[in-house]
Design a protein around this motif. Sequence first.
Motif, PDB file in Angstrom:
ATOM      1  N   HIS A  23       0.821  -1.200   0.000  1.00 21.82           N
ATOM      2  CA  HIS A  23       0.000   0.000   0.000  1.00 21.82           C
ATOM      3  C   HIS A  23       0.859   1.256   0.000  1.00 21.82           C
ATOM      4  N   LEU A  44      -7.366   9.484  -7.997  1.00 18.15           N
ATOM      5  CA  LEU A  44      -7.389   8.126  -7.428  1.00 18.15           C
ATOM      6  C   LEU A  44      -8.808   7.558  -7.411  1.00 18.15           C
ATOM      7  N   THR A  45      -9.792   8.414  -7.193  1.00 20.16           N
ATOM      8  CA  THR A  45     -11.184   7.962  -7.233  1.00 20.16           C
ATOM      9  C   THR A  45     -11.537   7.465  -8.635  1.00 20.16           C
ATOM     10  N   ARG A  48      -9.795   4.173  -9.250  1.00 16.79           N
ATOM     11  CA  ARG A  48     -10.442   3.107  -8.478  1.00 16.79           C
ATOM     12  C   ARG A  48     -11.745   2.680  -9.140  1.00 16.79           C
ATOM     13  N   ARG A  49     -12.548   3.642  -9.543  1.00 14.98           N
ATOM     14  CA  ARG A  49     -13.824   3.333 -10.206  1.00 14.98           C
ATOM     15  C   ARG A  49     -13.621   2.624 -11.544  1.00 14.98           C
ATOM     16  N   VAL A  53      -7.067   0.697  -9.772  1.00 16.17           N
ATOM     17  CA  VAL A  53      -6.465   0.875  -8.448  1.00 16.17           C
ATOM     18  C   VAL A  53      -7.453   0.349  -7.412  1.00 16.17           C
ATOM     19  N   ARG A  54      -6.914  -0.186  -6.350  1.00 20.18           N
ATOM     20  CA  ARG A  54      -7.730  -0.586  -5.202  1.00 20.18           C
ATOM     21  C   ARG A  54      -7.292   0.251  -4.010  1.00 20.18           C
ATOM     22  N   SER A  55      -8.183   0.316  -3.025  1.00 22.71           N
ATOM     23  CA  SER A  55      -7.848   1.109  -1.839  1.00 22.71           C
ATOM     24  C   SER A  55      -8.402   0.443  -0.593  1.00 22.71           C
ATOM     25  N   PHE A  63      -3.343   2.792  -1.201  1.00 22.60           N
ATOM     26  CA  PHE A  63      -3.713   2.444  -2.564  1.00 22.60           C
ATOM     27  C   PHE A  63      -2.693   1.477  -3.130  1.00 22.60           C
ATOM     28  N   ALA A  66      -4.673  -2.615  -9.034  1.00 25.52           N
ATOM     29  CA  ALA A  66      -5.651  -3.702  -9.015  1.00 25.52           C
ATOM     30  C   ALA A  66      -5.158  -4.906  -9.820  1.00 25.52           C
TER      31      ALA A  66
END
Length: 140
Positions: A23, A44-45, A48-49, A53-55, A63, A66
């Motif tokens: 992370h 980052l949002t 992620r969407r 990327v995962r968080s 972060f 993915a």
Amino acid sequence: MRLSARADYALRAAIELAAHDGHVTAEQLAHAQNIPGKFLETILTHLRRSGLVRSQRGPDGGFWLARPANQISLAEIIRAIDGQLLGVSYPGAAAPLQRVWIALRANERAVLETVTLADIVSGELPEAIQLLTDSPQAWV
């Protein structure tokens, strides 16, 4: 090619994530790449969407990519931030200009789809890309 500031920051943040195991906090990413914190949060949002990327929240949060870095192309990151790499159309006598932009877009995609985050982190670009950059005309 014109790259938006958001796409540039997204590429740099993703490369920074690819260079780390485990992370990485948004604060660490912002500091490492000199990206404004609030701007980075939005980026980052989007990443992620888009499933790049995962968080995880909390004291051990942060972060991470993915998927493995060698499976994420630069084009995917740009599309996640700026949308599809689209052309434009023109009326009348300028209509053939659209084909020029389509050819340019095809070449951009050929490069951006080929280069992965792992290539950037390793400093070893694919051979076809290296050949392009070896040409003195490429730098003019």
